[in-house]
Design a protein around this motif. Structure first.
Motif, PDB file in Angstrom:
ATOM      1  N   PHE A 146       0.833  -1.199   0.000  1.00 17.68           N
ATOM      2  CA  PHE A 146       0.000   0.000   0.000  1.00 17.68           C
ATOM      3  C   PHE A 146       0.868   1.250   0.000  1.00 17.68           C
ATOM      4  O   PHE A 146       1.702   1.437   0.881  1.00 17.68           O
ATOM      5  CB  PHE A 146      -0.906  -0.001   1.236  1.00 17.68           C
ATOM      6  N   GLU A 147       0.675   2.087  -1.012  1.00 16.00           N
ATOM      7  CA  GLU A 147       1.301   3.405  -1.067  1.00 16.00           C
ATOM      8  C   GLU A 147       0.255   4.407  -0.586  1.00 16.00           C
ATOM      9  O   GLU A 147      -0.741   4.674  -1.258  1.00 16.00           O
ATOM     10  CB  GLU A 147       1.731   3.748  -2.500  1.00 16.00           C
ATOM     11  N   ALA A 148       0.480   4.995   0.594  1.00 13.57           N
ATOM     12  CA  ALA A 148      -0.539   5.834   1.223  1.00 13.57           C
ATOM     13  C   ALA A 148      -0.734   7.170   0.517  1.00 13.57           C
ATOM     14  O   ALA A 148      -1.814   7.769   0.602  1.00 13.57           O
ATOM     15  CB  ALA A 148      -0.170   6.081   2.688  1.00 13.57           C
ATOM     16  N   GLU A 197       0.144  17.178  -0.229  1.00  8.71           N
ATOM     17  CA  GLU A 197      -0.208  15.848   0.259  1.00  8.71           C
ATOM     18  C   GLU A 197       0.729  15.408   1.386  1.00  8.71           C
ATOM     19  O   GLU A 197       0.308  14.691   2.297  1.00  8.71           O
ATOM     20  CB  GLU A 197      -0.192  14.815  -0.867  1.00  8.71           C
ATOM     21  N   GLU A 198       1.979  15.836   1.347  1.00  6.67           N
ATOM     22  CA  GLU A 198       2.887  15.512   2.446  1.00  6.67           C
ATOM     23  C   GLU A 198       2.310  15.971   3.781  1.00  6.67           C
ATOM     24  O   GLU A 198       2.308  15.223   4.768  1.00  6.67           O
ATOM     25  CB  GLU A 198       4.250  16.166   2.232  1.00  6.67           C
ATOM     26  N   LEU A 199       1.809  17.197   3.826  1.00 12.10           N
ATOM     27  CA  LEU A 199       1.232  17.726   5.070  1.00 12.10           C
ATOM     28  C   LEU A 199      -0.036  16.962   5.457  1.00 12.10           C
ATOM     29  O   LEU A 199      -0.271  16.699   6.639  1.00 12.10           O
ATOM     30  CB  LEU A 199       0.935  19.215   4.910  1.00 12.10           C
ATOM     31  N   GLU A 200      -0.836  16.596   4.473  1.00  8.28           N
ATOM     32  CA  GLU A 200      -2.038  15.815   4.752  1.00  8.28           C
ATOM     33  C   GLU A 200      -1.676  14.462   5.359  1.00  8.28           C
ATOM     34  O   GLU A 200      -2.327  13.989   6.296  1.00  8.28           O
ATOM     35  CB  GLU A 200      -2.841  15.620   3.469  1.00  8.28           C
ATOM     36  N   LEU A 201      -0.629  13.839   4.817  1.00 10.59           N
ATOM     37  CA  LEU A 201      -0.221  12.514   5.290  1.00 10.59           C
ATOM     38  C   LEU A 201       0.329  12.553   6.714  1.00 10.59           C
ATOM     39  O   LEU A 201       0.361  11.526   7.395  1.00 10.59           O
ATOM     40  CB  LEU A 201       0.827  11.924   4.345  1.00 10.59           C
ATOM     41  N   LEU A 202       0.733  13.716   7.178  1.00  8.74           N
ATOM     42  CA  LEU A 202       1.235  13.873   8.538  1.00  8.74           C
ATOM     43  C   LEU A 202       0.138  14.238   9.540  1.00  8.74           C
ATOM     44  O   LEU A 202       0.388  14.263  10.748  1.00  8.74           O
ATOM     45  CB  LEU A 202       2.325  14.958   8.575  1.00  8.74           C
ATOM     46  N   ASP A 203      -1.057  14.493   9.043  1.00 10.74           N
ATOM     47  CA  ASP A 203      -2.159  14.908   9.913  1.00 10.74           C
ATOM     48  C   ASP A 203      -2.711  13.713  10.688  1.00 10.74           C
ATOM     49  O   ASP A 203      -3.166  12.732  10.079  1.00 10.74           O
ATOM     50  CB  ASP A 203      -3.276  15.535   9.075  1.00 10.74           C
ATOM     51  N   ARG A 218      -6.266  12.547   9.766  1.00  5.29           N
ATOM     52  CA  ARG A 218      -6.320  11.879   8.458  1.00  5.29           C
ATOM     53  C   ARG A 218      -5.701  10.486   8.540  1.00  5.29           C
ATOM     54  O   ARG A 218      -6.217   9.541   7.932  1.00  5.29           O
ATOM     55  CB  ARG A 218      -5.587  12.724   7.416  1.00  5.29           C
ATOM     56  N   GLN A 219      -4.615  10.359   9.265  1.00  6.54           N
ATOM     57  CA  GLN A 219      -4.001   9.047   9.452  1.00  6.54           C
ATOM     58  C   GLN A 219      -4.991   8.078  10.087  1.00  6.54           C
ATOM     59  O   GLN A 219      -5.084   6.907   9.688  1.00  6.54           O
ATOM     60  CB  GLN A 219      -2.759   9.159  10.327  1.00  6.54           C
ATOM     61  N   ALA A 220      -5.736   8.555  11.082  1.00  2.57           N
ATOM     62  CA  ALA A 220      -6.716   7.696  11.764  1.00  2.57           C
ATOM     63  C   ALA A 220      -7.823   7.274  10.806  1.00  2.57           C
ATOM     64  O   ALA A 220      -8.261   6.111  10.814  1.00  2.57           O
ATOM     65  CB  ALA A 220      -7.297   8.425  12.977  1.00  2.57           C
TER      66      ALA A 220
END
Length: 237
Positions: free
Chosen positions: A193-195, A203-209, A212-214
């Protein structure tokens, strides 16, 4: 019967499943301390993204009635072949990664006093399966289920992989990638899986949220649980 009603029925059924019979999911953190993977638009190594999401996913899987086998959470596995070996005895294998892009699609900017690279042309998740996997049918079923649940949760698959990979279920972001060791050397159903794309600045900032991760982890866990627990189910009207 709508997708949402089917999902509610599945989750209600899952709540009655005995924990002792819980399927075992091997969660593999991609890359490691020595081979940290891609570098994000702001200079952060992929391994850190992978490990953070893996921890959230492990908790989500347990919340969905599944058991978890942690692989490479410490980042000390040097051999790709060692990962599927450590997964032996599990019911499903998922390798967690975050994506990048080819150098020719990179641009440059200054971040934290240094020059860094980024992209604006690629973002979104992707799911890979290998046609050489010993249980391709289950791998494909689980991959499509995971992708469908992710899309229902508002996540968008990237169409970028159509440039290089044969589609398995493009609508749900599933592609064939036959020569990935962690997929074809396993003895069980497996996906990579590539998140998202960490070279994409937004998208980098979104992926660190964390929120959003949850949400992403919950969608992943829901898809995996639905696939492993409910192979053939009669849904009431």
């Amino acid at each position: 019967m709508t997708f949402l009603r089917i999902l509610v029925f599945i989750l209600a059924w899952l709540s009655t499943a005995a924990l002792s019979a819980a399927p075992l999911v091997a969660v593999d953190v991609g890359h490691g301390i020595k081979d940290s993977g891609a570098i994000s638009a702001r200079g952060r190594p992929e391994f850190e993204f992978n490990r953070q999401l893996a921890g959230v996913l492990a908790n989500a899987l347990i919340d969905h009635g599944l058991a978890v086998r942690e692989i490479n959470f410490a980042g000390d596995i040097g051999s790709l072949a060692e990962r599927p070996l450590q997964a032996v005895g599990s019911d499903f294998f998922i390798a967690l990664h975050h994506d990048s892009v080819s150098e020719r699609y990179l641009q440059f900017w200054e971040w934290d006093g240094r020059q860094a690279s980024y992209t604006e042309v690629k973002r979104g998740f992707g799911i890979f399966v290998s046609a050489q996997n010993p249980d391709l049918a289950t791998s494909l079923r689980c991959a499509s289920t995971i992708g469908a649940v992710l899309r229902r949760a508002g996540f968008i698959p990237t169409p970028w992989h159509s440039r290089k990979h044969v589609p398995a279920d493009a609508e749900n972001g599933v592609w064939y990638y036959d020569n990935l060791v962690v997929l074809y050397r396993t003895t069980l159903p497996a996906v990579l899986f590539e998140a998202g794309v960490i070279k994409h600045r937004e998208e980098e900032l979104e992926l660190l949220d964390p929120e959003r991760q949850a949400r992403m982890a919950d969608a992943l866990a829901t898809g995996i649980a639905a696939c492993l627990y409910v192979k053939e189910i009669s849904v009431p009207e």
